[in-house]
Design a protein around this motif. Structure first.
Motif, short mmCIF file in Angstrom:
data_model
loop_
_atom_site.label_atom_id
_atom_site.label_comp_id
_atom_site.label_asym_id
_atom_site.label_seq_id
_atom_site.Cartn_x
_atom_site.Cartn_y
_atom_site.Cartn_z
N SER A 77 0.74 -1.35 0.01
CA SER A 77 0.16 0.15 -0.02
C SER A 77 1.03 1.17 -0.19
N ILE A 78 0.60 2.21 -0.85
CA ILE A 78 1.15 3.37 -0.95
C ILE A 78 0.27 4.71 -0.65
N THR A 79 0.72 5.38 0.34
CA THR A 79 -0.11 6.42 0.77
C THR A 79 0.61 8.02 0.64
N THR A 80 -0.20 8.79 0.41
CA THR A 80 0.37 10.23 0.44
C THR A 80 -0.05 11.10 1.80
N GLU A 102 5.30 25.19 7.37
CA GLU A 102 5.82 24.75 5.78
C GLU A 102 4.67 23.40 5.43
N SER A 103 4.25 23.57 4.15
CA SER A 103 3.64 22.49 3.67
C SER A 103 4.47 21.45 3.14
N VAL A 104 4.30 20.28 3.32
CA VAL A 104 5.07 19.09 2.94
C VAL A 104 4.10 18.14 2.49
N MET A 105 4.56 17.36 1.46
CA MET A 105 3.94 16.18 0.87
C MET A 105 4.83 14.94 1.10
N ILE A 106 4.43 13.87 1.97
CA ILE A 106 5.02 12.74 2.07
C ILE A 106 4.50 11.52 1.51
N TYR A 107 5.57 10.80 0.89
CA TYR A 107 5.11 9.62 0.26
C TYR A 107 5.43 8.21 0.96
N CYS A 108 4.70 7.57 1.40
CA CYS A 108 5.00 6.35 2.10
C CYS A 108 4.80 5.01 1.50
N ALA A 109 5.43 4.15 1.83
CA ALA A 109 5.28 2.76 1.34
C ALA A 109 5.05 1.69 2.65
N GLU A 110 4.01 1.11 2.68
CA GLU A 110 3.74 0.27 4.00
C GLU A 110 3.89 1.21 5.28
N LYS A 111 3.60 2.47 5.30
CA LYS A 111 3.64 3.52 6.37
C LYS A 111 5.03 3.78 6.60
N ILE A 112 6.04 3.49 5.75
CA ILE A 112 7.44 4.08 5.99
C ILE A 112 7.58 5.23 4.89
N PRO A 113 8.03 6.34 5.40
CA PRO A 113 8.29 7.47 4.58
C PRO A 113 9.42 6.96 3.53
#
Length: 646
Positions: free
Chosen positions: A47-50, A59-70
């Motif tokens: 699962s991939i989450t943003t 500051e506005s930051v967009m984080i991309y995670c794979a299996e809840k790991i950034p």
């Protein structure tokens, strides 16, 4: 950035189509990653989450995670890898190495300072890599090359070198253990120590130069065996970073040792972590040349000491500054050499200087080349120790004016050529070979020519030309004038018009007996002919229309601008030499690349450098602006806001 709590605005799972876009975006920002690497980083079955967050500073930051790991995060359109991603790809971005005790300071909120960076010896201009200010960098430790922090370079590699390992090196953005990693129970893998760290660096904390157990320092006891000193006597490494005046303390002791033969009391210990990232150059080696540093030391150890200190029996300064019979110390001679090179640079290569100019560029591009070939210009061997101090003295003598236009960066803004120092300066006659002058590039002889084809052959056959021969515009004009005069085709009523006979009308594809102006006659004739050109004095003619030098500005990864210069070889310009001049002129990297689908090469310079390129091509290479395309891409100057008059 993530040291203090942040607020989560949204956290959504990514669909299959968006997953490919994220992979593509990561691949564009990090082109070293292959398709397999990207698939391993963001697997299809996981699962991939943003996650969109707002940091404590707003500051506005967009984080991309794979299996809840950034994996990566984006701040102001700049993508940063996390330490978890770098554990898989440790060489993805340039890495600095530091000590574990320094990392504890980073965790406390500090940035990485240059004295805390462990460098491979010897210390050269390439020790800090090839970075530009703001480039992404990672930080690893002496015992493990797995990155523990991510940040941006506070200075360019060249500025780091010129600062003599002083000041801030890396702005920390994210580190292992901040709140971005708080809910993840993963530790850095053991990848082994970095290549530049030896086993001795791992086994020793510090090496002492002066033993605090002795009350007096004898000249022969300058070096003490570190094995005789207990570990408890050694200071902590983080204390060394804070204690910035350690060099001055050692220098004062050595100065006093030269002035008197009496033993010198040592009131406090002076230590140096010679191999652990703290300043290795603790003592100015000039000041201990006359000191018997090797008393009581084996011959092999004495040789090692001499090599480490790099003490040379040869004089530092040669002609025109001879050391014999002058009664001056080597330091005073270096001061005189610096002033000589400074004045000579202002009188020669920097005579027509475009100001303001960075002080570091002035030293590198003008003072160093002005140094005689038999001498070596070294600021550290002078009494000034820093270029800024020397320039401040010259400013005090009212030769130049130096200002800090941007924070921490000094520039020369004006030169007083009426100053007596410059007026009375005469270049040494023995320095003819060492005198430096920029080679004057001769303007390439560009001749646009026109080819005689089947249409215009009947006209030029009269003058003895054959099909395929090339003529310049002046020759065509002269032949047309001769033909009109010979045939008496000029109008008697109006001298500006020419009457077309059968031959001219057939060649120009116009009606017979029509009247046209001299200008129309010339332009119509040239339009009917083919194009060719010749460059230089070789006389070789190339068919086709002469293409101009193309200057384009493109955008690369991370919204960075690059300037591409093509078709230089057609004008006889060596791309390698041109790239060097660009690199030195704008203090940015310049590379030569191959144009896709063509045999020609192009030069790529970092940043929008159109203004500099225009000056270089039209000034030094003397190429007319009509042969240069793309000058309109120059960055627009910001208009200064004028105060509103009341």
């Amino acid at each position: 950035m993530f040291r203090k709590p942040y607020k989560v605005k949204s956290n959504t799972q990514v669909k299959g189509s968006e997953r490919k876009k994220i992979r593509s975006e990561i691949g564009n920002n990090f082109p070293q990653l292959t398709d397999d690497d990207l698939l391993n980083l963001l697997p299809n079955k996981e699962s991939i989450t943003t996650m969109k967050v707002v940091t404590h500073s707003g500051e506005s930051v967009m984080i991309y995670c794979a299996e809840k790991i950034p994996v990566v995060f984006v701040v102001e359109k700049v993508m940063y890898p996390t330490v978890f991603m770098l554990w898989k790809f440790p060489s993805l971005i340039y890495s600095f190495t530091t000590h574990p005790v320094v990392f504890s300071k980073i965790v406390g909120g500090a940035d990485l300072m240059l004295p805390g960076v462990v460098l491979e010896e010897p210390f050269t201009i390439k020790s800090f890599g090839n970075l530009k200010k703001g480039d992404l960098v990672s930080i690893n430790l002496t015992d493990n090359m797995a990155p523990v922090a991510v940040g941006t370079a506070a200075l360019s590699s060249f500025d780091m070198y010129m600062s003599a390992k002083r000041g801030k090196g890396v702005h920390i953005v994210h580190y292992n253990g901040d709140l971005l990693c708080s809910n993840i129970k993963l530790g850095p893998p053991n990848l082994g120590p970095p290549k530049l760290v030896s086993l001795e660096d791992l086994n020793c904390e510090n090496k002492l130069i002066v033993d605090e157990s002795s009350d007096y320092l004898e000249k022969g006891d300058l070096f003490v065996d570190s094995n005789t000193i207990s570990q408890s006597d050694m200071p902590k490494i983080d204390e060394l970073y804070v204690e910035g005046n350690i060099l001055e303390k050692v220098a004062e002791i050595i100065d006093h040792a030269e002035e008197c033969d009496e033993p010198i009391p040592v009131n406090e210990r002076v230590v140096a972590a010679a191999d652990c990232g703290v300043e290795k150059e603790l003592v100015d080696t000039e000041k201990i040349v006359d000191c018997d540093c090797t008393q009581g030391v084996d011959s092999s150890d004495a040789e090692i000491i001499r090599n480490d200190l790099e003490i040379s029996s040869e004089p530092i300064i040669a002609t025109p500054f001879e050391t014999e019979g002058t009664g001056l110390s080597s330091q005073e001679l270096m001061d005189k050499l610096m002033e000589y090179c400074f004045l000579k640079a202002l009188k020669t290569t920097a005579r027509k200087l475009s100001l303001p100019l960075l002080t570091s560029n002035f030293f590198k591009l003008h003072m160093i080349p002005a140094c005689p070939k038999s001498d070596t210009l070294d600021v550290k061997r002078s009494s000034y120790k820093k270029l800024s101090k020397f320039l401040k003295e010259m400013e005090g003598k009212k030769v130049i004016e130096v200002r800090e236009l941007t924070k921490g960066v000094e520039s020369i803004v004006s030169v007083n050529y009426d100053n007596p120092l410059l007026k009375q300066f005469v270049e040494d006659s023995d320095d003819e070979e060492g005198s430096f002058e920029h080679p004057v590039s001769k303007a390439p002889e560009v001749n646009e020519m026109f080819v005689i084809n089947a249409t215009t052959l009947p006209l030029f056959r009269v003058f003895g030309y054959k099909k395929g021969e090339s003529l310049m515009a002046t020759s065509i004009r002269q032949h047309l004038t001769d033909y009109v005069t010979k045939k008496s085709l000029q109008s008697s009523d109006d001298k500006r018009f020419v009457k077309l006979d059968h031959l001219l009308s057939s060649c120009l594809r116009l009606k017979e007996n029509d009247q046209i102006t001299w200008k129309e006659l010339m332009t119509t004739c040239i339009e009917q002919m083919g194009n060719s050109y010749s460059i230089g004095q070789s006389g070789s003619v190339s068919k086709g229309k002469l293409k101009p030098i193309e200057i384009t500005v493109a955008t690369r990864t991370g919204n960075k601008k690059v300037t591409l210069i093509g078709n230089l070889e057609a004008y006889g310009i060596d791309c390698t030499e041109f790239a060097k001049k660009c690199q030195h002129g704008v203090a940015a990297s310049a590379t030569i690349t191959q144009v896709p689908g063509s045999k020609s090469s192009q030069v790529m310079v970092q940043g929008n450098q159109v203004i500099f390129l225009e000056k270089l091509l039209t000034g030094e290479y003397q190429i007319h602006k009509r042969y240069i395309r793309g000058l309109e891409n120059a960055p627009k100057m910001k208009k200064s806001k004028r105060p509103i008059s009341k």
